[in-house]
Motif scaffolding. Structure first.
Motif, PDB file in Angstrom:
ATOM      1  N   PRO A 138       0.826  -1.214   0.000  1.00 56.90           N
ATOM      2  CA  PRO A 138       0.000   0.000   0.000  1.00 56.90           C
ATOM      3  C   PRO A 138       0.858   1.262   0.000  1.00 56.90           C
ATOM      4  N   VAL A 139       0.342   2.308  -0.658  1.00 59.26           N
ATOM      5  CA  VAL A 139       1.016   3.605  -0.706  1.00 59.26           C
ATOM      6  C   VAL A 139       0.041   4.671  -0.213  1.00 59.26           C
ATOM      7  N   VAL A 140       0.445   5.412   0.794  1.00 60.55           N
ATOM      8  CA  VAL A 140      -0.406   6.464   1.353  1.00 60.55           C
ATOM      9  C   VAL A 140      -0.331   7.699   0.466  1.00 60.55           C
ATOM     10  N   LYS A 141      -1.506   8.110  -0.045  1.00 61.86           N
ATOM     11  CA  LYS A 141      -1.624   9.334  -0.839  1.00 61.86           C
ATOM     12  C   LYS A 141      -2.369  10.391  -0.030  1.00 61.86           C
ATOM     13  N   ILE A 142      -2.557  11.559  -0.651  1.00 62.77           N
ATOM     14  CA  ILE A 142      -3.208  12.676   0.030  1.00 62.77           C
ATOM     15  C   ILE A 142      -4.574  12.277   0.575  1.00 62.77           C
ATOM     16  N   GLN A 143      -5.366  11.585  -0.247  1.00 65.16           N
ATOM     17  CA  GLN A 143      -6.736  11.263   0.158  1.00 65.16           C
ATOM     18  C   GLN A 143      -6.807  10.255   1.295  1.00 65.16           C
ATOM     19  N   ASN A 144      -5.697   9.615   1.618  1.00 63.30           N
ATOM     20  CA  ASN A 144      -5.692   8.636   2.716  1.00 63.30           C
ATOM     21  C   ASN A 144      -5.444   9.276   4.073  1.00 63.30           C
ATOM     22  N   VAL A 145      -5.167  10.579   4.103  1.00 59.89           N
ATOM     23  CA  VAL A 145      -4.866  11.276   5.360  1.00 59.89           C
ATOM     24  C   VAL A 145      -6.029  12.203   5.678  1.00 59.89           C
ATOM     25  N   ARG A 146      -6.796  11.871   6.719  1.00 62.31           N
ATOM     26  CA  ARG A 146      -7.975  12.654   7.063  1.00 62.31           C
ATOM     27  C   ARG A 146      -8.273  12.551   8.558  1.00 62.31           C
ATOM     28  N   ASN A 147      -8.639  13.672   9.142  1.00 62.91           N
ATOM     29  CA  ASN A 147      -9.206  13.705  10.500  1.00 62.91           C
ATOM     30  C   ASN A 147      -8.353  12.980  11.537  1.00 62.91           C
ATOM     31  N   GLY A 148      -7.049  13.185  11.459  1.00 66.60           N
ATOM     32  CA  GLY A 148      -6.150  12.594  12.449  1.00 66.60           C
ATOM     33  C   GLY A 148      -5.812  11.143  12.204  1.00 66.60           C
ATOM     34  N   ARG A 149      -6.281  10.570  11.091  1.00 64.23           N
ATOM     35  CA  ARG A 149      -6.055   9.158  10.815  1.00 64.23           C
ATOM     36  C   ARG A 149      -5.457   8.958   9.421  1.00 64.23           C
ATOM     37  N   VAL A 150      -4.800   7.819   9.268  1.00 63.97           N
ATOM     38  CA  VAL A 150      -4.273   7.410   7.969  1.00 63.97           C
ATOM     39  C   VAL A 150      -4.987   6.117   7.594  1.00 63.97           C
ATOM     40  N   ASP A 151      -5.806   6.174   6.555  1.00 71.18           N
ATOM     41  CA  ASP A 151      -6.604   5.028   6.124  1.00 71.18           C
ATOM     42  C   ASP A 151      -5.776   4.180   5.162  1.00 71.18           C
ATOM     43  N   THR A 152      -5.214   3.093   5.670  1.00 72.06           N
ATOM     44  CA  THR A 152      -4.382   2.233   4.831  1.00 72.06           C
ATOM     45  C   THR A 152      -5.200   1.168   4.106  1.00 72.06           C
ATOM     46  N   GLU A 153      -6.512   1.131   4.347  1.00 72.71           N
ATOM     47  CA  GLU A 153      -7.352   0.137   3.695  1.00 72.71           C
ATOM     48  C   GLU A 153      -7.789   0.579   2.305  1.00 72.71           C
ATOM     49  N   LYS A 154      -7.616   1.843   1.971  1.00 76.42           N
ATOM     50  CA  LYS A 154      -8.059   2.346   0.672  1.00 76.42           C
ATOM     51  C   LYS A 154      -6.891   2.950  -0.103  1.00 76.42           C
ATOM     52  N   CYS A 155      -5.759   2.298  -0.022  1.00 76.98           N
ATOM     53  CA  CYS A 155      -4.554   2.791  -0.676  1.00 76.98           C
ATOM     54  C   CYS A 155      -4.412   2.223  -2.091  1.00 76.98           C
ATOM     55  N   SER A 156      -3.611   2.903  -2.905  1.00 77.09           N
ATOM     56  CA  SER A 156      -3.130   2.332  -4.156  1.00 77.09           C
ATOM     57  C   SER A 156      -1.918   1.454  -3.815  1.00 77.09           C
ATOM     58  N   PHE A 157      -1.450   0.670  -4.802  1.00 77.28           N
ATOM     59  CA  PHE A 157      -0.387  -0.289  -4.525  1.00 77.28           C
ATOM     60  C   PHE A 157       0.766  -0.154  -5.521  1.00 77.28           C
ATOM     61  N   VAL A 158       1.944  -0.568  -5.051  1.00 74.32           N
ATOM     62  CA  VAL A 158       3.096  -0.774  -5.929  1.00 74.32           C
ATOM     63  C   VAL A 158       3.639  -2.168  -5.648  1.00 74.32           C
ATOM     64  N   PRO A 159       4.302  -2.801  -6.631  1.00 71.47           N
ATOM     65  CA  PRO A 159       4.875  -4.130  -6.381  1.00 71.47           C
ATOM     66  C   PRO A 159       5.923  -4.079  -5.266  1.00 71.47           C
ATOM     67  N   THR A 160       6.115  -5.190  -4.598  1.00 70.92           N
ATOM     68  CA  THR A 160       7.080  -5.260  -3.503  1.00 70.92           C
ATOM     69  C   THR A 160       8.468  -4.859  -3.958  1.00 70.92           C
ATOM     70  N   VAL A 161       8.858  -5.259  -5.168  1.00 69.46           N
ATOM     71  CA  VAL A 161      10.195  -4.935  -5.655  1.00 69.46           C
ATOM     72  C   VAL A 161      10.388  -3.427  -5.791  1.00 69.46           C
ATOM     73  N   VAL A 162       9.329  -2.714  -6.157  1.00 71.05           N
ATOM     74  CA  VAL A 162       9.403  -1.252  -6.275  1.00 71.05           C
ATOM     75  C   VAL A 162       9.531  -0.622  -4.889  1.00 71.05           C
ATOM     76  N   ALA A 163       8.722  -1.109  -3.932  1.00 67.43           N
ATOM     77  CA  ALA A 163       8.781  -0.572  -2.575  1.00 67.43           C
ATOM     78  C   ALA A 163      10.137  -0.838  -1.927  1.00 67.43           C
TER      79      ALA A 163
END
Length: 282
Positions: free
Chosen positions: A37-62
C-alpha cells in the motif's frame, strides 16, 4: 493555547522541533492492482491514515526505496489540494509514502511529544495558518519549508504528554466505535440482501411468489417509482460573495465533497459552516 492559570504558552517555530520530508514520486508504471500500500493525500484525514483504501506498488518497487517506508506512529500532513490535513500511522505492515504527503521526522523528543504534535496541527488555527501560506492557482500547494515555518504553542513536555494522553483516549474510543459501526453496517447489508433481494425474510416460507415487471416478488408486495413514496429536495447555497453569511459560521453546511470523503453513512461535521443569516438565505 493557554495553561490552566490562563497564561499563554510560548510559540515555537515548527522547524526548530522537526523536519518535514515529502514522500516518493512513484512513476505511473509503478502502480499495480496489489502489492504494498502507498499512502496518498486522500488517505490522510481527521487525524487518521486510512491504509485500507490505498493504491499499490509491487514489492520490488517498494523495496527499492526503503527511505519512504512508513513506521507505526509516524505523523503525516497533506501538502496539495486540502492543505494541512494530518494523520498518524497505526499500521505495523509495510506501507509506503507518496509524494505531496509530508512526514515529520527527526522530532526533538526532549522538547516535543509526537502525539501532541498531531493534535496541535489538528487545531483549526494551525490548518488556517498553513492554508494562508499555500501557493498555486489551480491547486493549493505548500512546501516542507513553509510547514516548518509555522509557529506552534509549546507547553512543557509533561503538559504535552498529559494533553496527548487525554485526547488519545477519546480517539481510541472513537476508533473502537467506528470499527463496531463498520461491523453493524456489514450485518445490515447482509440482512437487507437476505430479506429484500433474496426474499428470505422471517416467515417467507408461507408467502407465495407473484410475477412482477422486475421478476418474482412475494405476494402482496408491489413495484413503485421511488418518487411515489418519497420526496427529494435539492440543497441551496447562500451567496459566497456575502461575508456575513460565512464568516464565523456555526451552522453545519454539507457539500458534495463532504459526502464523498466521509466514508460513512453518518455525518456530524462539515468542512464549511454558515451563519444563521446564511441559513435563512439558503
Amino acid at each position: 493555547m493557554t495553561a490552566e492559570g490562563g497564561e499563554r504558552y510560548a510559540q515555537c517555530r515548527l522547524g526548530d522541533l522537526v523536519v518535514v520530508r515529502s514522500g516518493f514520486a512513484f512513476r505511473s508504471a509503478d502502480w499495480a492492482d496489489e502489492g504494498v500500500p502507498v499512502v496518498k493525500i486522500q488517505n490522510v484525514r481527521n487525524g487518521r491514515v486510512d491504509t485500507e483504501k490505498c493504491s499499490f506498488v509491487p514489492t520490488v518497487v517498494a523495496d527499492a526505496v526503503p527511505r519512504y517506508r512508513l513506521r507505526f506512529g509516524d505523523v503525516l500532513i497533506t501538502m496539495s489540494g486540502e492543505i494541512g490535513a494530518v494523520g498518524v500511522v497505526r499500521s505495523h505492515e509495510q506501507v509506503m509514502l507518496n509524494q505531496r504527503v509530508g512526514r515529520f521526522e527527526d522530532i526533538r523528543s526532549n522538547r516535543l511529544d509526537s502525539t501532541f504534535l498531531l493534535y496541535s496541527l489538528s487545531h483549526p488555527s494551525a490548518k488556517s495558518a498553513l492554508e494562508q501560506s499555500a501557493y498555486g492557482v489551480a491547486q493549493a500547494n505548500i512546501s516542507p519549508k513553509l510547514i516548518e515555518a509555522l509557529e506552534v504553542p509549546l507547553p512543557p513536555l509533561t503538559a504535552q504528554r498529559k494533553i496527548a494522553a487525554i485526547l488519545s483516549a477519546y480517539d481510541d474510543l472513537i476508533e473502537n466505535n467506528t470499527r463496531r459501526i463498520k461491523l453493524l453496517k456489514e450485518m445490515a447489508h447482509r440482512i437487507y440482501r437476505e430479506w429484500f433481494v433474496d426474499f428470505r425474510y422471517p416467515g417467507h416460507e408461507n408467502v407465495p411468489v407473484a410475477d412482477s415487471e422486475l421478476g418474482p416478488i412475494p405476494h402482496g408486495w408491489r413495484i413503485e417509482p421511488i418518487g411515489n413514496v418519497t420526496r427529494i429536495l435539492g440543497g441551496g447555497t447562500p451567496s459566497k460573495t456575502v461575508a456575513r453569511y460565512w464568516d464565523a459560521g456555526t451552522v453545519v453546511w454539507y457539500t458534495p465533497t463532504d459526502l464523498t470523503s466521509a466514508n460513512s453513512m453518518f455525518m456530524t461535521v462539515s468542512k464549511m459552516r454558515i451563519t444563521a443569516e446564511g441559513l435563512a438565505r439558503s
